[in-house]
Scaffold this motif. Structure first.
Motif, PDB file in Angstrom:
ATOM      1  N   THR A  72      36.065  20.275  45.334  1.00 57.03           N
ATOM      2  CA  THR A  72      37.482  20.541  44.502  1.00 57.03           C
ATOM      3  C   THR A  72      37.083  21.251  43.364  1.00 57.03           C
ATOM      4  O   THR A  72      35.632  21.126  42.835  1.00 57.03           O
ATOM      5  CB  THR A  72      38.547  19.591  44.593  1.00 57.03           C
ATOM      6  N   GLY A  73      37.748  22.024  42.504  1.00 51.94           N
ATOM      7  CA  GLY A  73      37.426  22.769  41.449  1.00 51.94           C
ATOM      8  C   GLY A  73      38.356  24.075  41.395  1.00 51.94           C
ATOM      9  O   GLY A  73      39.056  24.368  42.193  1.00 51.94           O
ATOM     10  N   SER A  74      37.733  24.635  40.334  1.00 51.97           N
ATOM     11  CA  SER A  74      38.226  26.234  40.073  1.00 51.97           C
ATOM     12  C   SER A  74      37.315  26.867  39.197  1.00 51.97           C
ATOM     13  O   SER A  74      35.911  26.960  39.484  1.00 51.97           O
ATOM     14  CB  SER A  74      39.668  26.263  39.584  1.00 51.97           C
ATOM     15  N   HIS A  75      37.963  27.506  38.141  1.00 49.71           N
ATOM     16  CA  HIS A  75      37.205  28.148  37.163  1.00 49.71           C
ATOM     17  C   HIS A  75      37.701  28.008  35.898  1.00 49.71           C
ATOM     18  O   HIS A  75      38.641  27.486  35.520  1.00 49.71           O
ATOM     19  CB  HIS A  75      37.227  29.732  37.622  1.00 49.71           C
ATOM     20  N   LEU A  76      36.876  28.421  34.872  1.00 45.93           N
ATOM     21  CA  LEU A  76      37.307  28.290  33.444  1.00 45.93           C
ATOM     22  C   LEU A  76      37.167  29.322  32.588  1.00 45.93           C
ATOM     23  O   LEU A  76      37.696  29.414  31.499  1.00 45.93           O
ATOM     24  CB  LEU A  76      36.286  27.131  32.664  1.00 45.93           C
ATOM     25  N   ASP A  77      37.034  30.614  33.219  1.00 46.13           N
ATOM     26  CA  ASP A  77      36.880  32.053  32.520  1.00 46.13           C
ATOM     27  C   ASP A  77      38.313  32.573  32.713  1.00 46.13           C
ATOM     28  O   ASP A  77      39.275  31.810  33.476  1.00 46.13           O
ATOM     29  CB  ASP A  77      35.908  33.076  33.167  1.00 46.13           C
ATOM     30  N   SER A  78      38.522  33.601  31.860  1.00 43.02           N
ATOM     31  CA  SER A  78      40.148  33.956  31.718  1.00 43.02           C
ATOM     32  C   SER A  78      40.134  35.511  31.918  1.00 43.02           C
ATOM     33  O   SER A  78      38.966  36.313  31.730  1.00 43.02           O
ATOM     34  CB  SER A  78      40.715  33.433  30.393  1.00 43.02           C
ATOM     35  N   ASP A 119      32.517  33.480  36.269  1.00 40.24           N
ATOM     36  CA  ASP A 119      33.193  34.764  36.231  1.00 40.24           C
ATOM     37  C   ASP A 119      34.048  35.216  37.542  1.00 40.24           C
ATOM     38  O   ASP A 119      34.058  35.959  38.205  1.00 40.24           O
ATOM     39  CB  ASP A 119      31.919  35.585  36.400  1.00 40.24           C
ATOM     40  N   GLU A 120      34.980  34.019  37.490  1.00 38.21           N
ATOM     41  CA  GLU A 120      36.184  34.536  38.520  1.00 38.21           C
ATOM     42  C   GLU A 120      37.051  35.714  38.366  1.00 38.21           C
ATOM     43  O   GLU A 120      37.454  36.558  39.260  1.00 38.21           O
ATOM     44  CB  GLU A 120      36.858  33.062  38.798  1.00 38.21           C
ATOM     45  N   GLU A 121      37.653  35.806  37.304  1.00 39.28           N
ATOM     46  CA  GLU A 121      38.307  36.767  36.811  1.00 39.28           C
ATOM     47  C   GLU A 121      37.829  38.180  36.684  1.00 39.28           C
ATOM     48  O   GLU A 121      38.501  39.257  37.148  1.00 39.28           O
ATOM     49  CB  GLU A 121      39.022  36.427  35.405  1.00 39.28           C
ATOM     50  N   GLY A 122      36.621  38.460  36.612  1.00 37.67           N
ATOM     51  CA  GLY A 122      35.955  39.699  36.586  1.00 37.67           C
ATOM     52  C   GLY A 122      36.361  40.482  35.348  1.00 37.67           C
ATOM     53  O   GLY A 122      36.192  41.547  35.361  1.00 37.67           O
ATOM     54  N   ALA A 123      36.701  39.664  34.235  1.00 43.28           N
ATOM     55  CA  ALA A 123      37.419  40.438  32.962  1.00 43.28           C
ATOM     56  C   ALA A 123      36.283  41.261  32.582  1.00 43.28           C
ATOM     57  O   ALA A 123      36.578  42.299  31.713  1.00 43.28           O
ATOM     58  CB  ALA A 123      37.999  39.472  32.321  1.00 43.28           C
ATOM     59  N   ARG A 124      34.901  40.785  32.427  1.00 46.19           N
ATOM     60  CA  ARG A 124      33.741  41.421  31.797  1.00 46.19           C
ATOM     61  C   ARG A 124      33.101  42.780  32.407  1.00 46.19           C
ATOM     62  O   ARG A 124      33.027  43.674  31.790  1.00 46.19           O
ATOM     63  CB  ARG A 124      32.969  40.536  31.316  1.00 46.19           C
ATOM     64  N   LEU A 127      34.808  42.849  38.507  1.00 47.21           N
ATOM     65  CA  LEU A 127      34.598  42.569  39.944  1.00 47.21           C
ATOM     66  C   LEU A 127      34.817  41.015  39.641  1.00 47.21           C
ATOM     67  O   LEU A 127      34.333  40.031  39.079  1.00 47.21           O
ATOM     68  CB  LEU A 127      32.993  42.565  40.528  1.00 47.21           C
ATOM     69  N   ALA A 128      36.202  40.735  40.605  1.00 47.00           N
ATOM     70  CA  ALA A 128      36.512  39.313  40.509  1.00 47.00           C
ATOM     71  C   ALA A 128      35.538  38.368  41.506  1.00 47.00           C
ATOM     72  O   ALA A 128      34.975  38.801  42.180  1.00 47.00           O
ATOM     73  CB  ALA A 128      38.102  39.245  41.142  1.00 47.00           C
ATOM     74  N   CYS A 129      35.536  37.084  41.176  1.00 41.47           N
ATOM     75  CA  CYS A 129      34.777  36.104  41.749  1.00 41.47           C
ATOM     76  C   CYS A 129      33.451  36.466  42.106  1.00 41.47           C
ATOM     77  O   CYS A 129      32.750  36.039  43.184  1.00 41.47           O
ATOM     78  CB  CYS A 129      35.567  35.826  43.207  1.00 41.47           C
ATOM     79  N   VAL A 130      32.766  36.755  41.241  1.00 45.52           N
ATOM     80  CA  VAL A 130      31.320  36.918  41.075  1.00 45.52           C
ATOM     81  C   VAL A 130      30.566  35.806  41.589  1.00 45.52           C
ATOM     82  O   VAL A 130      29.672  35.531  42.387  1.00 45.52           O
ATOM     83  CB  VAL A 130      30.633  37.374  39.649  1.00 45.52           C
ATOM     84  N   GLY A 131      30.680  34.837  40.991  1.00 40.84           N
ATOM     85  CA  GLY A 131      30.122  33.481  41.312  1.00 40.84           C
ATOM     86  C   GLY A 131      30.102  32.866  42.477  1.00 40.84           C
ATOM     87  O   GLY A 131      29.361  32.696  43.505  1.00 40.84           O
ATOM     88  N   SER A 132      31.297  32.968  43.264  1.00 40.39           N
ATOM     89  CA  SER A 132      31.420  32.416  44.508  1.00 40.39           C
ATOM     90  C   SER A 132      31.276  33.746  45.638  1.00 40.39           C
ATOM     91  O   SER A 132      30.854  33.402  46.609  1.00 40.39           O
ATOM     92  CB  SER A 132      32.994  32.211  44.885  1.00 40.39           C
TER      93      SER A 132
END
Length: 406
Positions: A72-78, A119-124, A127-132
């Motif tokens: 379980t879990g999610s992401h911490l970036d915004s 880097d889930e949000e892809g703000a920088r 591209l979203a969800c880079v790690g996954s």
């Protein structure tokens, strides 16, 4: 440590005093501070901390090599100036759920892991969800190395500056093979639960969605001396395309948004030479999404032709419809109904992308939603009451107990 104390500790990290929103972008100082917080939470609970080849963070209870792990879990970036709950609620709730299970005296028969995907949000890097995506092989190493932020910094350079080896990134099938199921808790990014009066929901599917870049190229000229008839102004074509996107979305029962724009030379007294806008569109099914994007592009080309402007359209990312694992989804509903005396938990579709959606092609995944009374997300107005957050922790603990302690 309680949910409240963890939440309070994490709350100031990356928060803008000007907007009240969060700027926890990948491979920045705020991201580093969030990662340090995650590691501290893992180690303070005696969990085995691990950083994988793609810089995703893992906290393990039990032997990861045993297989059939519940994660379980999610992401911490915004996103830029985003809300506090999108991502962090799932990570904080995961640690709080583990604490609750330990307090119950639960006996784990499967390994359990808590994850923070990078880097889930892809703000920088756009591209979203880079790690996954990297972990699941949905993004190649070569593609990742070509990602560049608005300042021209490449992903490899940013990772290296933060102390991670960019040459190590890539698919991680061995890690995925260890996982039996992944359950992500997330604040709802809409008002369905608020309207139904439920604190918790279960996800059914993620709408197909993508990002398209529209490059309108005209001719730079003086704003004060150039006759209107002589102008090749790409801003006019862009503006008409924004309105077309709204019309097409309404016709298809979908959503479409131009939320980011870049202008050159970006002078108050200059007619632009280039207007670059990014379209985000999402729909309940693929034909509806195709109708929206096709309609927007058709309108954009007609506008561009009318104003003597050139147009290039590039699809930068795309995710097809994601149906979450039906057996796992039904099991979540059964567990929650049993734990709470026949509680019926609503099942919701969502237009938002998530790491759970990326992983669903490789492993069984499911999602829990926590009510958001404002219905607002990707904004400082995003919210959830403490009672609903507590209900989310309890629901997640019930689910993890049903999956990992039987």
């Amino acid at each position: 440590m309680s949910f409240h104390s963890m939440w309070t500790e994490l709350l100031p990290v990356g928060r803008s005093s000007a907007s009240g929103g969060y700027r926890r972008h990948a491979w920045t100082g705020a991201d580093t501070d969030c990662r340090a917080w995650f590691r501290e939470q893992a180690e303070s609970r005696g969990l085995t901390y691990e950083l994988d080849r793609n810089a995703n963070q893992w906290a393990w209870l039990g032997d990861p090599a045993a297989g059939d792990a519940v994660v379980t879990g999610s992401h911490l970036d915004s996103v830029p100036d985003g809300g506090a709950f999108d991502g962090p609620l799932g990570v904080v709730s995961a640690f709080a759920a583990l604490d609750e299970l330990r307090a119950r005296g639960a006996r784990f028969t499967k390994p359990l892991a808590i994850v923070n995907f990078g880097d889930e949000e892809g703000a920088r890097f756009g591209l979203a969800c880079v790690g996954s995506r990297l972990t699941a092989g949905a993004l190649t190493t070569e593609q990742a190395h070509r990602l560049t932020d608005g300042d021209g910094v490449t992903l490899p350079r940013a990772m290296e500056a933060a102390g991670h080896d960019p040459d190590a990134i890539g698919p991680d099938p061995e890690r995925l093979a260890r996982i039996g199921s992944f359950v992500e808790l997330h604040v709802e990014q809409g008002r369905a639960l608020d309207l139904s009066g439920d604190a918790i929901g279960i996800a059914s599917a993620i709408w197909p969605h993508g990002r398209w870049r529209f490059d309108f190229r005209g001719e730079a000229n003086h704003a004060g001396t150039t006759r209107l008839a002589d102008r090749r102004d790409p801003m006019l074509s862009y503006a008409e395309t924004v309105l077309a996107a709204r019309r097409e979305a309404e016709l298809a029962g979908a959503v479409a948004t131009f939320g980011k724009i870049a202008v050159e030379p970006n002078g108050v007294n200059a007619i632009p030479s280039l207007v670059r806008g990014w379209l985000d569109s999402r729909a309940a099914d693929q034909p509806a999404l195709d109708a929206v994007v096709g309609g927007v592009e058709k309108a954009a080309r007609a506008c561009a032709d009318a104003h003597g402007v050139d147009l290039d359209v590039v699809r930068e990312s795309f995710t097809p419809v994601v149906e979450f694992d039906h057996a796992l989804r039904d099991e979540l509903a059964r567990i929650l109904g049993t734990a709470h005396e026949g509680l019926t938990v609503p099942v919701l579709g969502t237009g938002a992308g998530h790491d759970a959606g990326i992983l669903s092609a490789s492993i069984p995944t499911a999602m829990l939603f926590v009510r958001n009374p404002t219905g607002v997300s990707h904004s400082p107005a995003e919210s959830a009451t403490e009672d609903d957050c507590t209900a989310g922790v309890t629901a997640l603990a019930d689910v993890l107990e049903g999956l990992a302690c039987t």
